[in-house]
Design a protein around this motif. Structure first.
Motif, PDB file in Angstrom:
ATOM      1  N   ILE A  90      -5.500  29.242  -5.078  1.00 25.25           N
ATOM      2  CA  ILE A  90      -5.682  28.193  -6.084  1.00 25.25           C
ATOM      3  C   ILE A  90      -4.341  27.609  -6.508  1.00 25.25           C
ATOM      4  CG2 ILE A  90      -6.473  27.685  -8.429  1.00 25.25           C
ATOM      5  CD1 ILE A  90      -8.728  29.640  -8.036  1.00 25.25           C
ATOM      6  N   LYS A 117      -2.823  25.093  -9.171  1.00 29.62           N
ATOM      7  CA  LYS A 117      -3.107  24.336 -10.382  1.00 29.62           C
ATOM      8  C   LYS A 117      -2.107  23.191 -10.526  1.00 29.62           C
ATOM      9  CE  LYS A 117      -4.052  25.858 -14.572  1.00 29.62           C
ATOM     10  NZ  LYS A 117      -5.379  25.406 -15.009  1.00 29.62           N
ATOM     11  N   ASP A 126      -3.033  20.593 -12.782  1.00 25.94           N
ATOM     12  CA  ASP A 126      -3.756  19.794 -13.781  1.00 25.94           C
ATOM     13  C   ASP A 126      -2.839  19.181 -14.826  1.00 25.94           C
ATOM     14  OD1 ASP A 126      -3.255  22.112 -15.125  1.00 25.94           O
ATOM     15  OD2 ASP A 126      -5.294  22.423 -15.830  1.00 25.94           O
ATOM     16  N   HIS A 131      -6.125  16.483 -14.455  1.00 28.94           N
ATOM     17  CA  HIS A 131      -6.693  16.611 -15.812  1.00 28.94           C
ATOM     18  C   HIS A 131      -5.838  15.728 -16.729  1.00 28.94           C
ATOM     19  CE1 HIS A 131      -8.632  17.888 -19.327  1.00 28.94           C
ATOM     20  NE2 HIS A 131      -8.131  19.064 -19.497  1.00 28.94           N
ATOM     21  N   THR A 186     -14.423  13.677  -9.068  1.00 28.98           N
ATOM     22  CA  THR A 186     -13.855  12.971 -10.196  1.00 28.98           C
ATOM     23  C   THR A 186     -12.394  12.669  -9.928  1.00 28.98           C
ATOM     24  OG1 THR A 186     -15.318  14.203 -11.664  1.00 28.98           O
ATOM     25  CG2 THR A 186     -13.450  13.123 -12.693  1.00 28.98           C
ATOM     26  N   THR A 190     -14.686  25.296  -5.476  1.00 35.78           N
ATOM     27  CA  THR A 190     -14.179  25.521  -6.836  1.00 35.78           C
ATOM     28  C   THR A 190     -15.310  25.508  -7.859  1.00 35.78           C
ATOM     29  OG1 THR A 190     -13.515  23.183  -6.897  1.00 35.78           O
ATOM     30  CG2 THR A 190     -11.758  24.788  -6.636  1.00 35.78           C
ATOM     31  N   LYS A 191     -16.366  24.744  -7.598  1.00 33.34           N
ATOM     32  CA  LYS A 191     -17.478  24.730  -8.567  1.00 33.34           C
ATOM     33  C   LYS A 191     -18.630  25.618  -8.088  1.00 33.34           C
ATOM     34  CE  LYS A 191     -15.872  20.887 -10.949  1.00 33.34           C
ATOM     35  NZ  LYS A 191     -15.958  19.572 -11.522  1.00 33.34           N
ATOM     36  N   GLU A 230     -14.795  11.738 -18.258  1.00 33.04           N
ATOM     37  CA  GLU A 230     -15.471  11.567 -16.978  1.00 33.04           C
ATOM     38  C   GLU A 230     -16.707  10.697 -17.173  1.00 33.04           C
ATOM     39  OE1 GLU A 230     -15.140  16.023 -15.094  1.00 33.04           O
ATOM     40  OE2 GLU A 230     -16.736  14.712 -14.420  1.00 33.04           O
ATOM     41  N   THR A 231     -17.071   9.835 -16.263  1.00 31.36           N
ATOM     42  CA  THR A 231     -16.386   9.499 -15.059  1.00 31.36           C
ATOM     43  C   THR A 231     -15.802   8.096 -15.173  1.00 31.36           C
ATOM     44  OG1 THR A 231     -18.077  10.749 -13.850  1.00 31.36           O
ATOM     45  CG2 THR A 231     -16.679   9.290 -12.584  1.00 31.36           C
ATOM     46  N   PHE A 248      -8.242  13.251 -19.250  1.00 30.83           N
ATOM     47  CA  PHE A 248      -9.684  12.985 -19.341  1.00 30.83           C
ATOM     48  C   PHE A 248     -10.474  14.247 -19.673  1.00 30.83           C
ATOM     49  CE2 PHE A 248      -9.049  13.499 -14.691  1.00 30.83           C
ATOM     50  CZ  PHE A 248     -10.059  14.376 -14.342  1.00 30.83           C
ATOM     51  N   LYS A 266     -13.295  16.751 -19.319  1.00 26.19           N
ATOM     52  CA  LYS A 266     -14.044  17.176 -18.137  1.00 26.19           C
ATOM     53  C   LYS A 266     -15.447  17.597 -18.547  1.00 26.19           C
ATOM     54  CE  LYS A 266     -10.280  18.416 -15.141  1.00 26.19           C
ATOM     55  NZ  LYS A 266     -10.202  18.806 -13.758  1.00 26.19           N
ATOM     56  N   ASN A 294     -17.620  19.263 -16.283  1.00 24.32           N
ATOM     57  CA  ASN A 294     -18.099  20.438 -15.574  1.00 24.32           C
ATOM     58  C   ASN A 294     -17.015  21.493 -15.510  1.00 24.32           C
ATOM     59  OD1 ASN A 294     -20.680  19.211 -14.553  1.00 24.32           O
ATOM     60  ND2 ASN A 294     -19.173  17.783 -13.697  1.00 24.32           N
ATOM     61  N   ALA A 295     -17.384  22.703 -15.865  1.00 25.31           N
ATOM     62  CA  ALA A 295     -16.414  23.789 -15.788  1.00 25.31           C
ATOM     63  C   ALA A 295     -16.007  23.975 -14.333  1.00 25.31           C
ATOM     64  CB  ALA A 295     -17.027  25.062 -16.319  1.00 25.31           C
ATOM     65  N   SER A 296     -14.757  24.239 -14.107  1.00 22.84           N
ATOM     66  CA  SER A 296     -14.241  24.471 -12.763  1.00 22.84           C
ATOM     67  C   SER A 296     -13.452  25.772 -12.806  1.00 22.84           C
ATOM     68  CB  SER A 296     -13.344  23.296 -12.371  1.00 22.84           C
ATOM     69  OG  SER A 296     -12.415  23.684 -11.400  1.00 22.84           O
ATOM     70  N   LEU A 297     -13.355  26.436 -11.690  1.00 17.51           N
ATOM     71  CA  LEU A 297     -12.539  27.653 -11.622  1.00 17.51           C
ATOM     72  C   LEU A 297     -11.101  27.370 -12.016  1.00 17.51           C
ATOM     73  CD1 LEU A 297     -13.652  29.370  -8.280  1.00 17.51           C
ATOM     74  CD2 LEU A 297     -14.368  29.872 -10.623  1.00 17.51           C
ATOM     75  N   ASN A 298     -10.682  26.116 -11.812  1.00 20.34           N
ATOM     76  CA  ASN A 298      -9.273  25.783 -12.033  1.00 20.34           C
ATOM     77  C   ASN A 298      -8.939  25.406 -13.469  1.00 20.34           C
ATOM     78  OD1 ASN A 298      -9.342  26.113  -9.346  1.00 20.34           O
ATOM     79  ND2 ASN A 298      -8.657  24.058  -8.794  1.00 20.34           N
ATOM     80  N   LEU A 299      -9.972  25.286 -14.323  1.00 16.92           N
ATOM     81  CA  LEU A 299      -9.694  24.828 -15.686  1.00 16.92           C
ATOM     82  C   LEU A 299      -9.207  26.000 -16.541  1.00 16.92           C
ATOM     83  CD1 LEU A 299      -9.901  22.121 -17.264  1.00 16.92           C
ATOM     84  CD2 LEU A 299     -12.044  22.962 -18.205  1.00 16.92           C
ATOM     85  N   ASP A 300      -8.281  25.680 -17.450  1.00 16.33           N
ATOM     86  CA  ASP A 300      -7.791  26.706 -18.360  1.00 16.33           C
ATOM     87  C   ASP A 300      -8.923  27.287 -19.191  1.00 16.33           C
ATOM     88  OD1 ASP A 300      -5.028  26.461 -17.807  1.00 16.33           O
ATOM     89  OD2 ASP A 300      -5.021  24.570 -18.886  1.00 16.33           O
ATOM     90  N   MET A 359     -14.648  19.131 -22.062  1.00 10.34           N
ATOM     91  CA  MET A 359     -13.567  20.087 -22.277  1.00 10.34           C
ATOM     92  C   MET A 359     -12.220  19.431 -22.027  1.00 10.34           C
ATOM     93  SD  MET A 359     -15.483  22.983 -20.062  1.00 10.34           S
ATOM     94  CE  MET A 359     -16.440  21.664 -19.307  1.00 10.34           C
ATOM     95  N   VAL A 360     -11.263  19.746 -22.877  1.00  5.29           N
ATOM     96  CA  VAL A 360      -9.876  19.317 -22.664  1.00  5.29           C
ATOM     97  C   VAL A 360      -8.991  20.544 -22.855  1.00  5.29           C
ATOM     98  CG1 VAL A 360      -7.971  17.914 -23.562  1.00  5.29           C
ATOM     99  CG2 VAL A 360     -10.259  16.917 -23.384  1.00  5.29           C
ATOM    100  N   SER A 361      -8.120  20.792 -21.913  1.00  2.00           N
ATOM    101  CA  SER A 361      -7.191  21.917 -22.032  1.00  2.00           C
ATOM    102  C   SER A 361      -6.288  21.709 -23.249  1.00  2.00           C
ATOM    103  CB  SER A 361      -6.344  22.008 -20.772  1.00  2.00           C
ATOM    104  OG  SER A 361      -5.253  22.882 -21.009  1.00  2.00           O
TER     105      SER A 361
END
Lengths: 192, 192
Positions: free
Chosen positions: A19, A21, A23, A28, A59, A101-102, B58-59, B79, B81, B83-89, B109-111
């Motif tokens: 992975i 990152k 973002d 992001h 996206t 990833t999803k 999104e979008t 932006f 998000k 949908n939760a992604s494995l890559n999101l904080d 969601m916003v990091s």
């Protein structure tokens, strides 16, 4: 592309071997100066190719494609939609993508109005890993009868199969940064 | 904004009294020249306001915000998000939106890394109808402690409540085109 590679080294993070990152600048929070430089570089690499439409996918490809368009004489950008909406046409091209990833399969859709046999299409996306998203976009281009001129990717994960498969199929692929190896300690190694 | 209004009249379609299809230039196929003109117009309208970050969702907001950023001195675009992604904080601001066009509630969601108390935020989106998406973004700005400087919208449906409520709350709202009435025969009437 040195600018993108340096950005990845300075602001990206390798989380283990798989992975990456990015973002903080690519998917992001978006660094639009970088996106302009990427758009310019895509145009330079595809300068011998006629492009009438840029095709991307929800996206993270959208902003990259939108900013790149001005370097392709402001050709229209079309993005594959993931979620059916009341407002989408019924007359659509569809194709399926599995997202690692999803961890789910989803359909992408493009209205038939916005791709036709006269179009010369450049696919643009943020990441290329196993190549499932690009494959789905290729399938949509094929359904439309348009001509696929090439694929432009910001970051290719060279240790996954997508890039190899696309190149083997004879499609022209330009990745601005190819990551060949990532390590647990955060080291990132690019292809020359 | 005359250019956008003319585009809506020429290329948009009123489907009954509620649905305005603008997917040939705004939210499926994208007219980047128009987006640049919209970005320039947002910058003109908010020229007395300091903006350090553009926040969208999104979008369909993403491309508009990305192209607009250069007119705001290339400030970063973030932006929300869906949908939760494995890559999101894991460390995120979250908020909920009900989408009438998709008929479902979703989280955005916003990091926390990309919005902080020093930020002066401009929210940008493609449509404003009941205002649920903007409300969710406002909630995220509030959670971050950042200052909300205003909201810029491409097309406001003036016959729905979102615009009225945002203006009543004291938030500065600039909509580039406000549609006050649509009819079954396709007639579209703008606010002056």
């Amino acid at each position: 592309m040195e600018l993108l590679k340096n950005k990845i080294l300075n602001d990206g993070h390798a989380l283990g071997k798989d992975i990456l990152k990015v973002d903080s600048f690519l998917n992001h929070q978006l660094d639009i100066r970088l996106f302009e430089a990427m758009g310019e570089e895509f145009a330079r690499r595809f300068k011998d190719v006629e492009v009438t439409k840029i095709l991307t996918i929800e996206t993270s490809g959208i902003a990259i494609a939108a900013v790149a368009a001005k370097y392709f004489d402001y050709c229209p950008v079309v993005f594959g939609k993931k979620n059916a909406s009341l407002n989408l046409d019924k007359d659509i091209y569809t194709s399926e993508v599995y997202s690692f990833t999803k961890q789910q399969t989803y359909q992408i859709m493009v209205s038939k109005k916005y791709l036709n046999p006269e179009d010369k299409v450049l696919i643009i996306d943020d990441f290329l890993a196993n190549g499932k998203a690009v494959e789905a976009l290729e399938e949509i281009v094929k359904q439309s009868g348009a001509q696929l001129m090439g694929v432009g990717i910001a970051i290719e994960k060279g240790f996954q199969n997508g890039g190899k498969e696309i190149r083997a199929s004879g499609i022209r692929l330009e990745s601005l940064a190819i990551v060949d190896e990532m390590y647990e300690d955060g080291t990132i190694i690019f292809r020359d």
